[in-house]
Design a protein around this motif. Structure first.
Motif, PDB file in Angstrom:
ATOM      1  N   HIS A  51      21.180  22.905 -61.515  1.00 20.59           N
ATOM      2  CA  HIS A  51      20.416  22.222 -60.483  1.00 20.59           C
ATOM      3  C   HIS A  51      20.968  22.482 -59.090  1.00 20.59           C
ATOM      4  N   THR A  52      22.218  22.841 -58.966  1.00 25.64           N
ATOM      5  CA  THR A  52      22.815  23.013 -57.640  1.00 25.64           C
ATOM      6  C   THR A  52      22.292  24.255 -56.937  1.00 25.64           C
ATOM      7  N   ALA A  53      21.947  25.313 -57.667  1.00 22.42           N
ATOM      8  CA  ALA A  53      21.459  26.532 -57.028  1.00 22.42           C
ATOM      9  C   ALA A  53      20.120  26.286 -56.343  1.00 22.42           C
ATOM     10  N   SER A  54      19.225  25.574 -56.986  1.00 18.47           N
ATOM     11  CA  SER A  54      17.914  25.323 -56.384  1.00 18.47           C
ATOM     12  C   SER A  54      17.987  24.244 -55.314  1.00 18.47           C
ATOM     13  N   SER A  55      18.928  23.295 -55.454  1.00 21.33           N
ATOM     14  CA  SER A  55      19.002  22.231 -54.460  1.00 21.33           C
ATOM     15  C   SER A  55      19.599  22.736 -53.152  1.00 21.33           C
ATOM     16  N   GLY A  56      20.393  23.815 -53.178  1.00 23.77           N
ATOM     17  CA  GLY A  56      20.948  24.371 -51.948  1.00 23.77           C
ATOM     18  C   GLY A  56      19.853  24.855 -51.019  1.00 23.77           C
ATOM     19  N   ARG A  57      18.855  25.539 -51.561  1.00 25.07           N
ATOM     20  CA  ARG A  57      17.763  26.040 -50.751  1.00 25.07           C
ATOM     21  C   ARG A  57      16.898  24.894 -50.226  1.00 25.07           C
ATOM     22  N   SER A  58      16.651  23.905 -51.045  1.00 23.13           N
ATOM     23  CA  SER A  58      15.789  22.816 -50.614  1.00 23.13           C
ATOM     24  C   SER A  58      16.464  21.971 -49.540  1.00 23.13           C
ATOM     25  N   SER A  59      17.804  21.901 -49.553  1.00 20.63           N
ATOM     26  CA  SER A  59      18.471  21.138 -48.498  1.00 20.63           C
ATOM     27  C   SER A  59      18.301  21.827 -47.153  1.00 20.63           C
ATOM     28  N   TRP A  60      18.319  23.171 -47.134  1.00 18.94           N
ATOM     29  CA  TRP A  60      18.090  23.881 -45.877  1.00 18.94           C
ATOM     30  C   TRP A  60      16.653  23.685 -45.406  1.00 18.94           C
ATOM     31  N   VAL A  61      15.728  23.711 -46.326  1.00 20.05           N
ATOM     32  CA  VAL A  61      14.320  23.525 -45.959  1.00 20.05           C
ATOM     33  C   VAL A  61      14.118  22.136 -45.369  1.00 20.05           C
ATOM     34  N   SER A  62      14.690  21.123 -45.987  1.00 19.60           N
ATOM     35  CA  SER A  62      14.522  19.767 -45.464  1.00 19.60           C
ATOM     36  C   SER A  62      15.232  19.609 -44.120  1.00 19.60           C
ATOM     37  N   THR A  63      16.369  20.284 -43.919  1.00 25.30           N
ATOM     38  CA  THR A  63      17.057  20.234 -42.625  1.00 25.30           C
ATOM     39  C   THR A  63      16.192  20.844 -41.539  1.00 25.30           C
ATOM     40  N   VAL A  64      15.584  21.983 -41.831  1.00 26.42           N
ATOM     41  CA  VAL A  64      14.713  22.642 -40.848  1.00 26.42           C
ATOM     42  C   VAL A  64      13.500  21.774 -40.539  1.00 26.42           C
ATOM     43  N   VAL A  65      12.927  21.136 -41.534  1.00 26.38           N
ATOM     44  CA  VAL A  65      11.766  20.268 -41.314  1.00 26.38           C
ATOM     45  C   VAL A  65      12.143  19.088 -40.432  1.00 26.38           C
ATOM     46  N   VAL A  66      13.285  18.463 -40.689  1.00 29.35           N
ATOM     47  CA  VAL A  66      13.714  17.312 -39.887  1.00 29.35           C
ATOM     48  C   VAL A  66      13.985  17.737 -38.448  1.00 29.35           C
ATOM     49  N   LEU A  67      14.713  18.846 -38.265  1.00 31.63           N
ATOM     50  CA  LEU A  67      14.993  19.312 -36.901  1.00 31.63           C
ATOM     51  C   LEU A  67      13.711  19.716 -36.178  1.00 31.63           C
ATOM     52  N   GLY A  68      12.782  20.311 -36.915  1.00 34.22           N
ATOM     53  CA  GLY A  68      11.497  20.662 -36.310  1.00 34.22           C
ATOM     54  C   GLY A  68      10.733  19.431 -35.846  1.00 34.22           C
ATOM     55  N   CYS A  69      10.767  18.377 -36.622  1.00 38.46           N
ATOM     56  CA  CYS A  69      10.094  17.128 -36.230  1.00 38.46           C
ATOM     57  C   CYS A  69      10.759  16.520 -34.998  1.00 38.46           C
ATOM     58  N   VAL A  70      12.083  16.579 -34.935  1.00 38.56           N
ATOM     59  CA  VAL A  70      12.792  16.040 -33.776  1.00 38.56           C
ATOM     60  C   VAL A  70      12.418  16.818 -32.526  1.00 38.56           C
ATOM     61  N   VAL A  71      12.384  18.141 -32.622  1.00 39.68           N
ATOM     62  CA  VAL A  71      12.000  18.967 -31.474  1.00 39.68           C
ATOM     63  C   VAL A  71      10.560  18.668 -31.072  1.00 39.68           C
ATOM     64  N   ALA A  72       9.670  18.503 -32.028  1.00 38.91           N
ATOM     65  CA  ALA A  72       8.272  18.200 -31.716  1.00 38.91           C
ATOM     66  C   ALA A  72       8.145  16.861 -30.998  1.00 38.91           C
ATOM     67  N   VAL A  73       8.901  15.867 -31.417  1.00 38.32           N
ATOM     68  CA  VAL A  73       8.850  14.556 -30.758  1.00 38.32           C
ATOM     69  C   VAL A  73       9.398  14.657 -29.345  1.00 38.32           C
ATOM     70  N   ILE A  74      10.483  15.403 -29.157  1.00 33.36           N
ATOM     71  CA  ILE A  74      11.045  15.570 -27.812  1.00 33.36           C
ATOM     72  C   ILE A  74      10.045  16.271 -26.899  1.00 33.36           C
ATOM     73  N   LEU A  75       9.407  17.325 -27.379  1.00 30.81           N
ATOM     74  CA  LEU A  75       8.409  18.023 -26.575  1.00 30.81           C
ATOM     75  C   LEU A  75       7.217  17.128 -26.267  1.00 30.81           C
ATOM     76  N   PHE A  76       6.773  16.353 -27.233  1.00 33.96           N
ATOM     77  CA  PHE A  76       5.643  15.449 -27.021  1.00 33.96           C
ATOM     78  C   PHE A  76       5.986  14.390 -25.970  1.00 33.96           C
ATOM     79  N   LEU A  77       7.188  13.811 -26.077  1.00 34.58           N
ATOM     80  CA  LEU A  77       7.588  12.805 -25.088  1.00 34.58           C
ATOM     81  C   LEU A  77       7.733  13.411 -23.699  1.00 34.58           C
ATOM     82  N   GLY A  78       8.214  14.650 -23.624  1.00 33.17           N
ATOM     83  CA  GLY A  78       8.288  15.336 -22.334  1.00 33.17           C
ATOM     84  C   GLY A  78       6.900  15.594 -21.771  1.00 33.17           C
ATOM     85  N   TYR A  79       5.947  15.962 -22.619  1.00 31.38           N
ATOM     86  CA  TYR A  79       4.580  16.204 -22.177  1.00 31.38           C
ATOM     87  C   TYR A  79       3.938  14.905 -21.675  1.00 31.38           C
TER      88      TYR A  79
END
Length: 85
Positions: A51-79
């Protein structure tokens, strides 16, 4: 509350804490009754290596999704802040 009530309450707490027999909580009684007929199986501390091999990739995907949402909120608030009212 008067001083006498505080002393009586403190006495009651000391008396209750000093009891020789303490009744288990409702959850502890429920689990004991459930596990009496059907005890739980062993649970490993660490996950299986398969299970650890597949969970390593999914943790990166979830990290990118969270950071992408944070950037989107910052851009929206700036707009919203730059937009004239």
């Amino acid at each position: 509350m008067s001083e006498r009530d505080d002393e009586e309450r403190e006495f009651d707490l000391k008396w209750a804490d000093g009891a020789e027999h303490k009744e288990p909580s409702a959850r502890a009684r429920m689990l004991a009754a459930r596990w009496k007929d059907n005890p739980p199986g062993p649970v490993p501390f660490r996950p299986d290596p398969e299970h650890t091999a597949s969970s390593g990739r999914s943790s990166w995907v979830s990290t990118v999704v969270v950071l992408g949402c944070v950037v989107a909120v910052i851009l929206f608030l700036g707009y919203v802040d730059l937009r004239p009212y």
